[in-house]
Enzyme design. Structure first.
Site: not given
Ligand code: HEA
Ligand code: HEA
Ligand code: CUA
Ligand SMILES: [Cu+2]
Lengths: 295, 375, 531
Positions: C175-176, C147, C337, C111, C274, C261, C263, C308-309, C259, C334, C82, C456
């Site tokens: 790909s990315s 994950w 924004k 293009d 926006s 990722e 964002y 921080h993780h 991390h 943030t 998931h 979790r």
């Protein structure tokens, strides 16, 4: 369709989808080789799948680059297109830099944090309780669990083969630059000589690197399985070596194209891309020489 | 939408305020029973209220605009689109708020990291899927395993009050003393968490993490493993029983004596029936997690022992696997984890249960000899 | 961004180009950014349904205490798949799809810069996910280590399929990276004359920075899975203390990718919102320049907050403090924004069509998710929050009403441009309200569960968590089933409906609204002049 300033948008192309199939088959084959291998099963089918995938990839590379070269020689590419290629190549190299950064990061982390902790130093020094008698040193000639991971008996001396290899690669960076200048001055004979010299240096490098690996495995017991020293050593030098081989292929193809009369003093992005890549490979080596071999 | 958000906001605020009245709804962090846990709780509530306050201001302005500045009310748009001062202000104010939060956070953090001057040292080791507690200075230790019956888990029996949060042998600690934990793991990473103590620390194989606690009130405090550690990650609870000092001393003396008695049992003469009875119990707590109670395992990850070549074949090989494990798999070396008696009982049980009727018996003495021969 | 646009006669474009080819070959071989964008979007939605179905399995098992539907081993596979499918299969490809469709239209490019590579970037994805999903059927089962695939659970103790999982990740990375290179090259090189960097729409800006993040961190992910591959198959000891490695090294490298990722999954949504909020407020975006700088600041900070993780892994206290401070700092840009969005709405002249509803919900709920993020950033408090449902609540608040609502908002906003038809506004509003209520019902109680102590990644839980879990599952089923309505709305809109004008939203601005709806197969073959 290429009017003066319009941007060339290629027609439909079969190469990407072939590339996808090739990539999937190769990856699946590679995975099967490893999984079947560790399960103790026969890996023949897996190898066949892998080879088929690789052949598709090779076919695709020739075809795809072939059409790019053809389009380029047909004059379909505007200067703007050229800039797209330049951005593309630069950012690709940046991504490679980050790939190596991960491995260098692992090396630094192991040396400055993990091993001292295991040896009883600093914040998590009590970890030493688990590994009686383990001393933190670098190069690591004794692993925490000496039975599971027999340590190497010695490491490669930086001032022999690695030094020679450093000289070879740095020289090759110069020779490729000389070749580039020759191309810009349209001196094709000098171009060929210097480019060929670069390729010879590159091949010599790879050969010496292979010799070094043989030495490591046979005389020093320095292997992939010999703990974190061997792990980082082969990971970094191995991936660098793979990049050298790729770079050499690129340069060789450039040499072939040059003998076929491709490139002009003004337009020769393919050559430039290959030489950028070559410089990148060279810089990574300097990092390796300092951090893997010397320090 | 505004209503909804307000409702959610007031729900959260209301519930936290009337925490006592709604104790059984459990909507907030526990203040706990240690200095650290209370500090953390204080921090948590401070940040929470700061966020609520910022939320009220920001969403307040927004809802006001949504209500008043809509086209359907004929409101004509203004056309400002920047304002340097406002922008500087709303950069600096949040920064200042953050500094206010950071100060107490840093102080608490430094306190949590100070493991000096501990009075009791306990080594906590995470295993798939149980905990081991070694009282380093007193030289005894034991495993602590989930004791909720499988029937309750599979809904075949009524679940009791402490469903999934009860163990066979809790960790007993004295109140009012500084206890230092040395956390490590045997296989994968686990994490030892008891909310009421405000202690959570990862147990990492090959490394030792230190942390500490000082419990103020006697009581039973429950927690769980909080790092995904495989199949039964959800089934390795922690129970801490905090007792007054004299009770603790008594308990320690008892444990030391028991460890001595266990060693004596090794030389006792065992009958097959005795071993089978003890083996069944030990098997169910230690091995059934992987090989299942009926010995069927869950292939291919965990082989069946029922009818397995190992459990019906040569005894030495069977002992070897159980004592030394199979490296690189989940099958651990149980030689150091279990007493000779339990090893003998389990092996005997495996060789005779579920139709593996070999009739062979392995005595604790045999195990001891086998282990000694290895050294 | 009130660039005045030189109106162009687009009809002559047709002389130069063929329309789309016929049949399936059109899709297989295409080099057209609109086709590729469409394929990305369809792929992403398929993955969203697949990942969502797995979430439904999770929620069904957690509906009541006790084990009812699945065994713990399979539950872990569901959680893992998931997370992976939603992150790499649903959210990231959706944003790449939007980028493909909209960036050339927004900057006046014919293009994407490298059209063939663009096609390859897309087609690798279905291949990679076929490989990933096939692990579910392999012996030993699919990846079951979360994950975040922490070593050594994923190396020494992982199922055999882990090797295939690693290669699938490699393919997604390729790909990315190629997709991101394409985006950067397009933005830097193919802008229409006069479209200076500081005139670019914010969606383009956020994507430029996202692409930079992608190129910087995807190779690091490739690096870490490569080390895993070596540990599993070649006997190295990167993550094994017995050989001098460290399992925590894995976490450092993973989160150095992980991390940024997160964002990557939110910045394009910032950009889209926006665009949308000014359009429906009929008022220019407040603080354009500070929005750009804020995104830049978030991206730079995102490189120095990864640990921080890992507050509970036993880092030295100095590291703990450093990562805590840096993480907290992210609240400042943030906040800028959020304040700018509110200031844009303030004294506007608002209407509330579906894109605007999703955008407003985005601002509110993302901010709530951000607040809980800030709470997690306080290291001592994180010792109580870490690996509980409080974290699950946090990241679903930033991902579902953040990333996913951002994607819904964009889809409704640009659907008229893509299909030439207006979508059914009533159904869309229903979709919004059902999603909004369902989503809050599903994820808000998770805050309580986490604070009350529910870890979790567990298939079964203690009795005191029963009530909120049931509420949460009901909310999840409601949210999940509502997404089938979205599918219906989009299909209906694609097949017909009220014809859309070139610029269906009277407050909208930008080059994409200067071309007819649906956008012709080829647009801006001659670049427009932006003044
Ligand atoms: C889109 C994805 C996304 C986004 C945008 C964020 C945003 C943030 N996240 Fe989150 N996060 C995740 C996705 C995301 N996160 C995921 C997936 C995980 C779990 C991974 C896993 O373990 O599986 C996670 C986990 C996670 C953790 C680890 C928790 C743990 O495992 O213990 C932490 C800890 O610091 C954290 C912090 C933050 C912070 C500070 C922000 C900030 O960017 C938020 C900033 C926003 C605001 C603060 C609100 C608006 C600001 C104002 C209105 C200004 C004024 C405010 C103040 C001054 C307070 N996140
Ligand atoms: C962008 C990312 C994203 C998104 C959109 C979601 C969406 C959802 N997520 Fe999740 N989630 C993660 C990212 C995401 N998630 C991550 C990264 C984790 C951590 C994984 C880990 O721990 O490793 C996680 C973990 C996670 C957990 C914790 C699992 C655990 O710790 O054990 C839960 C539990 O409730 C959950 C629930 C949900 C639900 C109910 C949704 C809903 O929003 C889903 C909506 C549902 C649908 C869209 C389904 C629609 C389909 C149908 C109705 C059927 C139609 C069927 C067919 C066509 C075949 N998610
Ligand atoms: Cu042990 Cu989770
Ligand atoms: Cu983060």
């Amino acid at each position: 369709m290429a009017t003066e300033q319009t941007y060339y948008v290629p027609e439909q192309s079969k190469w990407p989808i072939i590339a996808t199939v090739g990539l999937l088959v190769t990856m699946y084959g590679l995975g099967s080789i490893m999984v079947d291998g560790s399960a103790g099963e026969s890996t023949t089918t897996a190898w066949v799948i892998f080879m088929i995938g690789s052949l598709i990839m090779a076919y695709m590379l020739f075809g795809w680059f072939g059409s790019v070269i053809k389009e380029s020689r047909d004059g379909l590419y505007s200067p703007q297109m050229d800039r797209s290629f330049r951005w593309g190549m630069s950012w690709f190299i940046f991504s490679e830099v980050m790939f190596f950064a991960a491995f260098f990061g692992a090396l630094f982390y192991a040396r400055t944090f993990a091993i001292p902790w295991l040896g009883g130093e600093g914040d998590r020094g009590s970890s030493n309780m688990l590994w009686e008698g383990f001393q933190a040193t670098w190069p690591l000639l004794q692993n925490p669990d000496a039975e599971a991971f027999p340590a190497p008996s010695g490491v490669i001396d930086p001032w022999h083969l690695p030094l020679v290899n450093t000289i070879l690669l740095v020289t090759s960076s110069f020779t490729v630059t000389v070749a580039h200048h020759a191309l810009k001055k349209d001196n094709r004979v000098r171009l060929k000589i210097w480019l060929a010299a670069t390729i010879v240096l590159a091949i010599a490098f790879v050969a010496f690197q292979a010799e070094e690996y043989v030495d490591a495995y046979t005389n020093l017991d320095l292997t992939l399985q010999s703990g974190i020293y061997g792990s980082t050593f082969f990971m970094l030098t191995g991936f660098h070596g793979a990049h050298v081989i790729l770079g050499t292929l690129m340069l060789t193809i450039m040499l072939i194209r040059i003998t076929k009369g491709h490139f002009t003093p003004e337009k020769h992005f393919g050559f430039e891309a290959a030489s950028w890549y070559w410089h990148f490979v060279d810089v990574v080596w300097l990092g390796l020489f300092v951090f893997v071999y010397i320090l | 939408m505004r209503k909804k958000a307000l409702r959610v906001g007031s729900l959260m605020a209301g519930l936290t305020l009337s925490q006592l009245a709604l104790a059984d709804w459990e909507v907030n962090m526990t203040p706990g029973v240690t200095g650290v846990s209370r500090d953390i709780f204080g921090l948590h509530m401070t940040i929470f209220w700061i966020c609520v306050a910022i939320g009220i201001v920001v969403f307040g302005v927004m809802f006001w605009s949504i209500f008043a500045h809509r086209k359907s009310r004929g409101y004509k748009p203004a056309n400002f689109h920047e304002h340097t001062w406002v922008e500087i202000l709303w950069t600096i104010i949040p920064l200042a708020i953050l500094v206010v939060m950071a100060i107490p956070a840093t102080i608490t953090l430094l306190d949590m990291y100070n493991t000096d001057e501990s009075e009791v040292d306990i080594k906590v080791t995470g295993y798939q899927w149980k905990w081991r507690y070694d009282f380093i200075n007193e030289e005894f230790g034991y495993f602590s395993t989930l004791s909720t019956p499988r029937d309750e888990i599979y809904n075949r029996a009524e679940k009791n009050e402490n469903y999934l949060l009860e163990v066979d042998k809790p960790l007993v600690l004295p109140v009012g003393r500084k206890v230092r934990f040395l956390m490590t793991a045997n296989d994968v990473i686990h994490s030892w968490w008891v909310p009421a103590l405000g202690v959570k620390k990862d147990a990492i194989p090959g490394f030792i993490n230190e942390t500490w606690t000082r419990i103020d009130e006697p009581g039973i405090y429950r927690g769980q493993c909080t790092e995904l550690c495989g199949k039964d990650h959800g089934f390795m609870p922690i129970v801490v029983k905090a007792v007054p000092q004299d009770e603790y001393d008594e308990w320690v003396a008892e444990q030391v004596a028991m460890a001595e008695k266990e060693r004596e049992l090794t030389s006792k003469d065992w009958t097959l029936e005795e071993l089978m009875a003890r083996g069944e119990k030990a098997y169910d707590t230690t091995c059934a997690a992987c090989h299942q109670q009926d010995g069927s395992g869950s292939p291919p990850a965990f082989p069946a022992l029922k009818g397995s070549a190992v459990a019906t074949g040569p005894v030495d090989h069977h002992m070897d696997i159980v004592v030394h494990g199979v490296s690189g798999t989940a099958m651990q070396a149980f030689g150091k984890q279990l007493s000779e008696v339990d090893l003998a009982a389990i092996i005997t049980y495996e060789r005779n249960a579920w139709g593996n009727d070999t009739g062979e018996m392995v005595t604790p003495k045999q195990i001891l000899d086998y282990k000694n021969a290895q050294q | 961004m009130s660039a005045v646009i030189d109106t162009h006669d687009h009809s002559h474009d047709q002389d130069h180009h063929h329309g789309p080819a016929k049949g399936f070959k059109r899709w297989l071989l295409t080099t057209n950014h609109k086709d590729i964008g469409t394929m990305y979007l369809i792929f992403s939605f398929t993955m969203f349904l697949l990942g969502g179905t797995m979430a439904m399995v999770i929620r069904a098992e957690l509906f009541q205490p006790g084990l009812q539907i699945v065994e713990p081993a399979f539950f872990n596979q569901m959680t893992t798949m998931h997370g992976l499918i939603m992150v790499f299969g649903a959210v990231m490809p959706a944003f790449v799809g939007l980028a493909n469709w909209m960036i050339p239209l927004m900057i006046g490019a014919p293009d994407m810069a490298l059209p063939r590579m663009n096609n390859w970037s897309f087609w690798i994805l279905p291949a990679a996910f076929a490989l990933l999903v096939s692990t579910l059927f392999m012996s030993g089962g699919a990846p079951n280590f979360g994950w975040t695939f922490y070593a050594p659970l994923s190396t020494t103790y992982g199922p055999p399929s882990t090797t295939f999982f690693i290669f699938a990740i490699h393919m997604m990375g390729i790909s990315s990276i190629m997709g991101a290179i394409n985006v950067i090259a397009t933005i830097l090189n193919l802008r229409a004359p006069g479209m200076t960097l500081m005139k670019m729409p914010l969606f383009v800006w956020t994507w430029l920075i996202t692409a930079f993040l992608l190129i910087a961190v995807m190779p690091v992910l490739a690096g870490v899975v490569t080390m895993m591959l070596m540990d599993i198959n070649f006997g190295t000891s990167f993550f094994n203390a017995a050989g001098g490695g460290d399992p925590v090294l894995f976490q450092h490298v993973f989160w150095f990718f992980g991390h940024p990722e997160v964002y990557i999954m939110i910045l394009p949504a910032f950009g889209a919102v926006s665009e949308i909020i000014p359009a429906f407020s009929r008022k220019r975006l407040f603080g354009y320049a500070s929005m750009v700088y804020a995104v830049g600041a978030i991206a730079l900070l995102s490189f120095v907050v990864w640990a921080h993780h890992m507050f509970t892994v036993g880092m030295p206290v100095a590291g703990e403090i450093f990562f805590m401070y840096c993480t907290m700092l992210i609240a400042v840009p943030t906040g800028v924004k959020v304040f700018n969005w509110v200031a844009t709405m303030f004294r506007g002249s608002m209407t509330f069509e579906a894109p605007m509803l999703f955008s407003i919900a985005f601002v509110i709920l993302f901010t709530i998710g951000g607040f809980s993020g800030l709470m997690l950033a306080i290291a001592p408090a994180d010792f109580q929050y870490h690996d509980t449902y409080f974290v699950v609540a946090h990241f679903h608040y930033v991902l579902v009403p953040g990333a996913i609502f951002g994607i819904f908002a964009s889809a409704y906003y640009w659907l008229p441009k893509w299909t030439g038809n207006m979508y059914d506004e009533t159904l869309a509003k229903t979709h919004f309200w059902m999603s909004f209520i369902g989503m809050n019902l599903a994820f808000f109680p998770m805050h309580f569960l986490g604070l009350a102590g529910m870890p979790r990644r567990i298939p079964d839980y203690a009795l005191q968590f029963a009530d909120f879990n049931m509420v949460s599952s009901i909310g999840a089923f409601m949210f999940g089933s509502t997404q089938l309505l979205f599918l219906f709305i989009v299909v209906k809109c694609a097949r017909g409906g009220e014809k859309a004008a070139a610029k269906p939203w009277d407050g909208a601005e930008g080059l994409e609204w200067t071309v007819p709806s649906p956008a012709p197969y080829h647009t801006f073959s001659t670049p427009p002049e932006v003044k």
